[in-house]
Scaffold this active site. Sequence first.
Site, PDB file in Angstrom:
ATOM      1  N   HIS A 251       0.962  -1.185   0.040  1.00 38.03           N
ATOM      2  CA  HIS A 251      -0.080   0.121   0.084  1.00 38.03           C
ATOM      3  C   HIS A 251       0.936   1.241  -0.168  1.00 38.03           C
ATOM      4  CE1 HIS A 251      -3.108  -2.784   1.899  1.00 38.03           C
ATOM      5  NE2 HIS A 251      -3.416  -2.485   0.806  1.00 38.03           N
ATOM      6  N   GLU A 254       1.793   3.459   3.013  1.00 39.82           N
ATOM      7  CA  GLU A 254       2.421   2.757   4.327  1.00 39.82           C
ATOM      8  C   GLU A 254       3.883   2.492   4.095  1.00 39.82           C
ATOM      9  OE1 GLU A 254       0.193  -0.884   4.583  1.00 39.82           O
ATOM     10  OE2 GLU A 254      -1.868   0.320   4.855  1.00 39.82           O
ATOM     11  N   HIS A 396       3.315  -3.680   6.682  1.00 39.13           N
ATOM     12  CA  HIS A 396       2.190  -2.755   6.420  1.00 39.13           C
ATOM     13  C   HIS A 396       2.246  -1.682   7.607  1.00 39.13           C
ATOM     14  CE1 HIS A 396      -0.256  -4.993   3.097  1.00 39.13           C
ATOM     15  NE2 HIS A 396       0.760  -5.776   3.187  1.00 39.13           N
ATOM     16  N   GLU A 488       2.290  -5.749  10.619  1.00 38.15           N
ATOM     17  CA  GLU A 488       1.617  -4.398  10.620  1.00 38.15           C
ATOM     18  C   GLU A 488       2.486  -3.850  11.942  1.00 38.15           C
ATOM     19  OE1 GLU A 488      -1.028  -3.043   9.070  1.00 38.15           O
ATOM     20  OE2 GLU A 488      -1.996  -4.877   8.243  1.00 38.15           O
TER      21      GLU A 488
END
Length: 666
Positions: A251, A254, A396, A488
């Site tokens: 993404h 990110e 991410h 994450e």
Amino acid sequence: MLLGLLGLFLALTQSFMCAPEQICHPGDAFLGSCSNNVSEAKSTCTEMHLGYCNDVGYTSTIFPNILGHRTRKDAESGAEYLLLSVIHGLLNGECSPDIRLVGCSVLASPCRDDKMIKPCRSTCEALKKDCSHTFEAIDMAWPYFLDCDRFFASDREGCYDPLAVIKAREAQARSSLSPQEPSTIIQFTHTSNSQLYSLLKRTAAKCSHISQVYSIGRSTEGRDLLVIEYSNNPGQHELLEPEVKLIGNMHGNEVLGRQLLIYLAQYLCSEYNFGNQRVQTLINTTRIHILVSMNPDGYELAAAEVAESNDPEHINLEGHLLNGWTVGRTNAQNIDLNRNFPDLTTVLYRNRRSMHYRTDHIPIPDGYWFGKVAPETFAVMKWSRSIPFVQSASLHGGELVVSYPFDFSRHPQEEKMFSPTPDERVFKQLARTYADAHATMSNMDTDRCGANFYRTKGIINGALWYSFPGGMSDFNYLHTNCLEITVELGCDKYPPEVELYPEWKRNKEALFSFLESVHRGIKGVVKDVDGNGIKDATISVRGIRKDVTTDKGGDYWRLLTSGTHIVTATAKGYSRVSKRVHLPHNLNKAGRVDFVLKKVPQQPDIDDHFFPTIDTWDRFDPYNQFERYSEPDVEGGIERQEKPWWWSYFSQPGITPPNWLLRNMN
């Protein structure tokens, strides 16, 4: 006869008068390899008055110079001098001021007793050896006026060392330092796309014995998807050496994962050269692939949003507060790349109760290719199929947790449902490896970003967190041998630069622990009785309905947790062999389990008769719609050569375009 001789004389005279004009390359006239037929007055020493060369260590020069510039004004108006004035910025300060000083010694050589003193060839050769990679990194040719054979002299001939002062200063600085271990220096700043490409190529050039950079394809807007690889034999799969990949910036907004992978790439190169035993062991036993940015187009949008909002009213509103968590997330086609992979999880759920349908290496349905497949998705799929990856991590942002497959719920109406794979124990171990090595991810008191992961200490099954189809991790698991987790990294998707170094410290050990964890489970080679490796043999483990297949040389890797396992190897046309394997809890390397299979008469497969299908694993892009993504741009059968980004520096009135800087022109 006299008339004949007269005619011959006139013809010869005409041919000499019409001889084509001799073409002189820069510097050739001065060196005597061609003449411009202009008589030269005697040259004398003159004061040095070139602004970018006034720190060269001498005060007198002479014109014409080696390159044929007749006056100081000619030298200042040439592309050579312009290059020296901008070289620091073009190369991001690398090899500076060395290149400028050596270039100045050619452009304005020292003069003594009205005689030119050429710079030393040995200095030029050392400079080219140390710094040629910086030009390669920005697709620029080595400047012609730094040709060590043409414009430099040997020590025996008498020469000037333009770097003598710098060398003496460095020697004095080294002598004043107390002995200590060398350390890696990293610049913790955000990295633009152009800087990224240059940095990766420079890093690989510094460590060419263990590293290379390659492209897996191009983004929608034509940006290269560059991978930097580390191995003791870069570019080659070695028997029994595991392959692992790290992917960042899927993404585009990110960006923390992107930056961490840039720092990791630099750290691996530098520390290997410094003799760091842990880094050397890792690289000598593992093949590591780092795709820093899977979505460079999205990053470009996110970075522009941050830059545009950098005014006094928003000076402290960086990261997610600035871009609203959305700008740049998708690619240039507005496709979320982590929803764009083939939904093989639905195929699995639909057929899982049937013993006749496989639950691993599931083919891509033909219908997928009629949808919108992003170039970035296509490139990663093709890459994942071409290399026998064992494990992978996708970095991410937006939370602080490690999630693992399945990401798509086993019940389509349930958005939060525990949906484990057959390798649930192995995936939990992989997730725990990263979370526990992270500075705060597994802590009970760590502030989160809205979700609650206290009970699971920083890890969670993806579908239990939130369900979505078409994810990259599910695709890896169901279509290849590779097990992939999603990391994450924190709440702030685009953290300010002041946070980059603390984030590197929090994640460095976790990244290393994850890479090292690929050396778990079992590995081996499946051979026939003649000792030949068997490709595409199947390795199955009793109780785990997920098989892995062997590579071309017959080698395989199978991640497993500790305990006793029944492992079976089989291949079409060969016997079936099973072995009992015990993996101790404290085993810190993969156990070796080899198989030798005997050829047997091949029986028709009843499943092929009763359950025919046109979908096979080898059927990839069957209508050849997307292969163009990985091909170079071609016009009229000739690859289009676009001017590099730095060409605009030299597009100025009065400056002859320096085609000698274009790599394809040399």
